[in-house]
Design an enzyme around this catalytic site. Structure first.
Site, PDB file in Angstrom:
ATOM      1  N   LYS A   4      -6.910 -14.214  18.794  1.00 41.88           N
ATOM      2  CA  LYS A   4      -7.635 -14.597  17.569  1.00 41.88           C
ATOM      3  C   LYS A   4      -6.737 -14.409  16.348  1.00 41.88           C
ATOM      4  O   LYS A   4      -6.650 -15.284  15.486  1.00 41.88           O
ATOM      5  CB  LYS A   4      -8.887 -13.719  17.433  1.00 41.88           C
ATOM      6  CG  LYS A   4      -9.492 -13.676  16.046  1.00 41.88           C
ATOM      7  CD  LYS A   4     -10.659 -12.709  16.030  1.00 41.88           C
ATOM      8  CE  LYS A   4     -11.096 -12.297  14.648  1.00 41.88           C
ATOM      9  NZ  LYS A   4     -10.142 -11.535  13.868  1.00 41.88           N
ATOM     10  N   ASN A   5      -6.066 -13.271  16.281  1.00 41.83           N
ATOM     11  CA  ASN A   5      -5.304 -12.975  15.069  1.00 41.83           C
ATOM     12  C   ASN A   5      -3.989 -13.748  14.989  1.00 41.83           C
ATOM     13  O   ASN A   5      -3.241 -13.599  14.027  1.00 41.83           O
ATOM     14  CB  ASN A   5      -5.057 -11.469  14.943  1.00 41.83           C
ATOM     15  CG  ASN A   5      -6.329 -10.742  14.512  1.00 41.83           C
ATOM     16  OD1 ASN A   5      -7.323 -11.389  14.175  1.00 41.83           O
ATOM     17  ND2 ASN A   5      -6.312  -9.426  14.541  1.00 41.83           N
TER      18      ASN A   5
ATOM     19  N   ARG B 275     -11.681 -13.438   7.515  1.00 37.68           N
ATOM     20  CA  ARG B 275     -10.577 -12.852   6.776  1.00 37.68           C
ATOM     21  C   ARG B 275      -9.337 -13.760   6.790  1.00 37.68           C
ATOM     22  O   ARG B 275      -8.636 -13.914   5.795  1.00 37.68           O
ATOM     23  CB  ARG B 275     -10.242 -11.500   7.423  1.00 37.68           C
ATOM     24  CG  ARG B 275      -9.019 -10.815   6.881  1.00 37.68           C
ATOM     25  CD  ARG B 275      -9.277 -10.253   5.519  1.00 37.68           C
ATOM     26  NE  ARG B 275      -8.072  -9.718   4.909  1.00 37.68           N
ATOM     27  CZ  ARG B 275      -8.023  -9.296   3.648  1.00 37.68           C
ATOM     28  NH1 ARG B 275      -9.095  -9.336   2.899  1.00 37.68           N
ATOM     29  NH2 ARG B 275      -6.915  -8.834   3.149  1.00 37.68           N
TER      30      ARG B 275
ATOM     31  N   ASP C  55     -14.533  -8.700   8.553  1.00 41.86           N
ATOM     32  CA  ASP C  55     -15.228  -7.480   8.950  1.00 41.86           C
ATOM     33  C   ASP C  55     -15.326  -6.463   7.820  1.00 41.86           C
ATOM     34  O   ASP C  55     -14.394  -6.316   7.037  1.00 41.86           O
ATOM     35  CB  ASP C  55     -14.475  -6.828  10.113  1.00 41.86           C
ATOM     36  CG  ASP C  55     -14.674  -7.606  11.395  1.00 41.86           C
ATOM     37  OD1 ASP C  55     -15.783  -8.111  11.610  1.00 41.86           O
ATOM     38  OD2 ASP C  55     -13.717  -7.694  12.176  1.00 41.86           O
TER      39      ASP C  55
ATOM     40  N   ASP D 169      -7.389  -1.839  15.377  1.00 43.21           N
ATOM     41  CA  ASP D 169      -8.430  -2.636  16.040  1.00 43.21           C
ATOM     42  C   ASP D 169      -8.852  -2.019  17.378  1.00 43.21           C
ATOM     43  O   ASP D 169      -9.892  -2.387  17.920  1.00 43.21           O
ATOM     44  CB  ASP D 169      -7.939  -4.070  16.277  1.00 43.21           C
ATOM     45  CG  ASP D 169      -7.926  -4.886  14.986  1.00 43.21           C
ATOM     46  OD1 ASP D 169      -8.396  -4.372  13.958  1.00 43.21           O
ATOM     47  OD2 ASP D 169      -7.445  -6.036  15.016  1.00 43.21           O
TER      48      ASP D 169
ATOM     49  N   VAL E 193      -5.399   3.247   8.800  1.00 45.45           N
ATOM     50  CA  VAL E 193      -5.300   1.905   8.218  1.00 45.45           C
ATOM     51  C   VAL E 193      -6.541   1.518   7.410  1.00 45.45           C
ATOM     52  O   VAL E 193      -6.419   1.049   6.276  1.00 45.45           O
ATOM     53  CB  VAL E 193      -4.975   0.851   9.313  1.00 45.45           C
ATOM     54  CG1 VAL E 193      -4.765  -0.527   8.687  1.00 45.45           C
ATOM     55  CG2 VAL E 193      -3.737   1.256  10.100  1.00 45.45           C
TER      56      VAL E 193
HETATM   57  C1  UD1 Z   1      -5.032  -7.947  10.232  1.00 42.76           C
HETATM   58  C2  UD1 Z   1      -6.004  -8.254  11.338  1.00 42.76           C
HETATM   59  C3  UD1 Z   1      -6.971  -7.102  11.544  1.00 42.76           C
HETATM   60  C4  UD1 Z   1      -6.217  -5.790  11.722  1.00 42.76           C
HETATM   61  C5  UD1 Z   1      -5.210  -5.573  10.589  1.00 42.76           C
HETATM   62  C6  UD1 Z   1      -4.328  -4.357  10.793  1.00 42.76           C
HETATM   63  C7  UD1 Z   1      -6.266 -10.651  11.143  1.00 42.76           C
HETATM   64  C8  UD1 Z   1      -7.160 -11.795  10.830  1.00 42.76           C
HETATM   65  N1  UD1 Z   1      -6.775  -9.433  10.978  1.00 42.76           N
HETATM   66  O1  UD1 Z   1      -5.795  -7.850   9.024  1.00 42.76           O
HETATM   67  O2  UD1 Z   1      -7.744  -7.381  12.715  1.00 42.76           O
HETATM   68  O3  UD1 Z   1      -7.156  -4.728  11.726  1.00 42.76           O
HETATM   69  O4  UD1 Z   1      -4.345  -6.725  10.490  1.00 42.76           O
HETATM   70  O5  UD1 Z   1      -3.665  -4.425  12.006  1.00 42.76           O
HETATM   71  O6  UD1 Z   1      -5.122 -10.822  11.551  1.00 42.76           O
HETATM   72  N2  UD1 Z   1      -3.562  -3.883   2.118  1.00 42.76           N
HETATM   73  C9  UD1 Z   1      -3.414  -3.678   0.767  1.00 42.76           C
HETATM   74  N3  UD1 Z   1      -3.020  -4.725  -0.028  1.00 42.76           N
HETATM   75  C10 UD1 Z   1      -2.762  -5.958   0.473  1.00 42.76           C
HETATM   76  C11 UD1 Z   1      -2.910  -6.173   1.873  1.00 42.76           C
HETATM   77  C12 UD1 Z   1      -3.316  -5.113   2.668  1.00 42.76           C
HETATM   78  O7  UD1 Z   1      -3.635  -2.571   0.284  1.00 42.76           O
HETATM   79  O8  UD1 Z   1      -2.392  -6.855  -0.286  1.00 42.76           O
HETATM   80  C13 UD1 Z   1      -3.967  -2.759   2.990  1.00 42.76           C
HETATM   81  C14 UD1 Z   1      -5.334  -2.952   3.621  1.00 42.76           C
HETATM   82  O9  UD1 Z   1      -6.362  -2.525   2.764  1.00 42.76           O
HETATM   83  C15 UD1 Z   1      -5.228  -2.106   4.872  1.00 42.76           C
HETATM   84  C16 UD1 Z   1      -3.759  -2.241   5.261  1.00 42.76           C
HETATM   85  O10 UD1 Z   1      -3.084  -2.702   4.100  1.00 42.76           O
HETATM   86  O11 UD1 Z   1      -5.480  -0.759   4.567  1.00 42.76           O
HETATM   87  C17 UD1 Z   1      -3.507  -3.179   6.415  1.00 42.76           C
HETATM   88  O12 UD1 Z   1      -3.978  -4.460   6.110  1.00 42.76           O
HETATM   89  P1  UD1 Z   1      -3.325  -5.775   6.718  1.00 42.76           P
HETATM   90  O13 UD1 Z   1      -2.243  -5.422   7.692  1.00 42.76           O
HETATM   91  O14 UD1 Z   1      -3.000  -6.678   5.597  1.00 42.76           O
HETATM   92  O15 UD1 Z   1      -4.547  -6.368   7.538  1.00 42.76           O
HETATM   93  P2  UD1 Z   1      -5.071  -7.853   7.599  1.00 42.76           P
HETATM   94  O16 UD1 Z   1      -3.909  -8.798   7.646  1.00 42.76           O
HETATM   95  O17 UD1 Z   1      -6.123  -8.063   6.591  1.00 42.76           O
END
Ligand code: UD1
Length: 423
Positions: free
Chosen positions: A23-24, A93, A117, A306, A328
């Site tokens: 999915k991701n 997302r 989520d 996850d 995270v």
């Molecule tokens: C992706 C996955 C999700 C998984 C996550 C971490 C998808 C669709 N989702 O989410 O299932 O749980 O990776 O492995 O691929 N953050 C910031 N600023 C930003 C971006 C992120 O502070 O601009 C923080 C977030 O709040 C979080 C952390 O960084 O605490 C990780 O987020 P990120 O790796 O970006 O997750 P997603 O890409 O949203």
């Protein structure tokens, strides 16, 4: 009435289960198709709701999208719209991943803030800062990210945290920028390597996939390609935990075991016998009650956030006490209240949870709050006395194709009851 699952406790899972595309990964690969005019074909796609939702997002900017079983064909026109603010945007997302390609291709994007989520705060500051470094302006206006540039140029970008989404968006903008971009402290998840592989097939020049430094040499244009999505390591690991929790013996195919090295090591420590089949899958055989193990979530190659709900679920029925640390997403322990309804001996303090294993859980009605928490509750229900009702299962359906069918084929008894509600 909305749908729920009735999970009959006491199953021992045995047999083989095949995992399809991640999915991701697929949702980002679909977004990458925006970068090349013409028809891009993506194979091994999972049949989950997020794929048609992402297709709607792409249609809203002018693409034609055809979903045919596990194949998605995206035809990107010469003229794309820079506005991605349809209703579908707020339902997942990954919709934010159209931001990078639209800025890269059109030098302009208005992208609605994404949904997804409820697992904690999910800001976009790193996505925006990265685009700014490449020469774009970026602001949040009326619920949308608005980004614009006269032209994009290569830059040195250091991420505060190896964010998956920020790495992907910056990468997809940088592939068409002029000059060389270096993304340092980039995410190293296998899904990033998958998108790098697809972009490379499209003609992009990227070095360092799977490492924390990605070097992108911009090219003037990309061409469409055909790409097979990597197997879903999170789904594969879900079945691995299910096998361990039910003292079962399950062979999982379609996932590269190298993507789950730490997970399989943790299961070995819990007492599972693990056999790996290079690049193809692995077998988890758990002869005795699992032993307690500690887990700490971290970006890849650390233990995936996850999978944290499954670490908690396993610990609830293991012998001994486990400490689980969530680094995270701060809100990701909320589902533990539901585990406690099932008789788990668990408490949380900040980003730590302490779980004392019990011999058996006891059935109760529980509510899924996100994809993985919901799946974790179902696994716990398999280890409970009686019938556990798991509600709000539309969350689970977003991440797992044929979730109930796969578990039932392995020997579980789970009934889907009621009529579907929109997720
Ligand atoms: C992706 C996955 C999700 C998984 C996550 C971490 C998808 C669709 N989702 O989410 O299932 O749980 O990776 O492995 O691929 N953050 C910031 N600023 C930003 C971006 C992120 O502070 O601009 C923080 C977030 O709040 C979080 C952390 O960084 O605490 C990780 O987020 P990120 O790796 O970006 O997750 P997603 O890409 O949203």
């Amino acid at each position: 009435m909305s749908e729920h699952f009735e999970v009959h406790g006491g199953a021992r899972l045995t047999g083989e289960v095949e995992v399809v595309g991640a999915k991701n990964s697929v949702l980002k690969l679909m977004a990458a198709a925006l970068l090349a005019e013409g028809t891009t074909t993506i194979t091994n796609c999972p049949r989950i709701l997020d794929v048609p939702l992402m297709a709607d997002v792409l249609r809203s900017v002018g693409c034609e999208v055809e979903i045919d079983d596990d194949v998605v064909r995206i035809t990107t026109p010469a003229e794309l719209s820079h506005r991605a603010d349809s209703a579908a945007m707020s339902r997942l997302r990954a919709s934010v991943c159209v931001l990078g390609p639209l800025v890269g291709k059109l030098k302009k994007a208005v992208v609605a803030l994404p949904g997804g989520d409820a697992i904690g705060s999910r800001p976009l500051d790193m996505h925006q800062n990265g685009l700014r470094k490449l020469g774009a302006t970026s602001a949040i206006e009326h619920g949308c990210v608005v980004a614009e540039a006269d032209g994009l140029h290569g830059a040195q970008i250091w991420l505060d945290f190896p964010s998956v989404g920020a790495t992907e968006n910056i990468l997809m903008a940088a592939v068409l920028a002029e000059g060389t971009t270096v993304i340092d402290n980039a995410a190293r998840e296998p899904e990033i390597a998958d998108i790098v592989a697809m972009l490379t097939e499209m003609g992009a020049k990227i070095q360092g996939a799977g490492t924390s430094t990605l070097t992108v040499e911009g090219v003037p244009e990309l061409k469409p390609t055909e790409h097979r999505v990597i197997g879903d390591r999170i789904v594969g690991a879900t079945w691995a935990f299910a096998a361990a929790m039910t003292r079962g013996d399950v062979t999982i195919t379609g996932v590269d075991p190298h993507h789950l090295e730490l997970v399989l090591e943790k299961l070995r420590l819990a007492g599972a016998e693990i056999t790996t089949y290079d690049g193809k899958g692995f077998r988890v055989n758990q002869p005795e009650r699992p032993q307690s193990v500690d887990f700490v979530t971290l970006p890849y190659p650390g233990f995936a956030t996850d999978l944290q709900p499954f670490a908690v679920a396993l610990s609830t029925v293991s012998e001994g006490t486990s400490m689980i640390t969530e680094n995270v997403y701060e809100a990701r322990f909320r589902f533990i209240e539901e585990m406690v309804r099932l008789g788990a001996d668990a408490r949380t303090d900040g980003h730590h949870a302490v779980v004392r294993g019990v011999e058996k859980l006891s059935s109760a009605p529980v509510w899924a709050s996100d994809i993985r928490a919901g799946a974790g509750l179902v696994l716990a229900g398999l280890c409970a006395d009686g019938i556990t009702e798991v509600w709000d299962v539309f969350h689970i359906d977003r991440g797992y194709p044929h979730f109930v069918e796969n578990l039932n084929r392995l020997g579980a008894r789970i009934d889907r009851v009621g009529t579907p509600t929109a997720g």
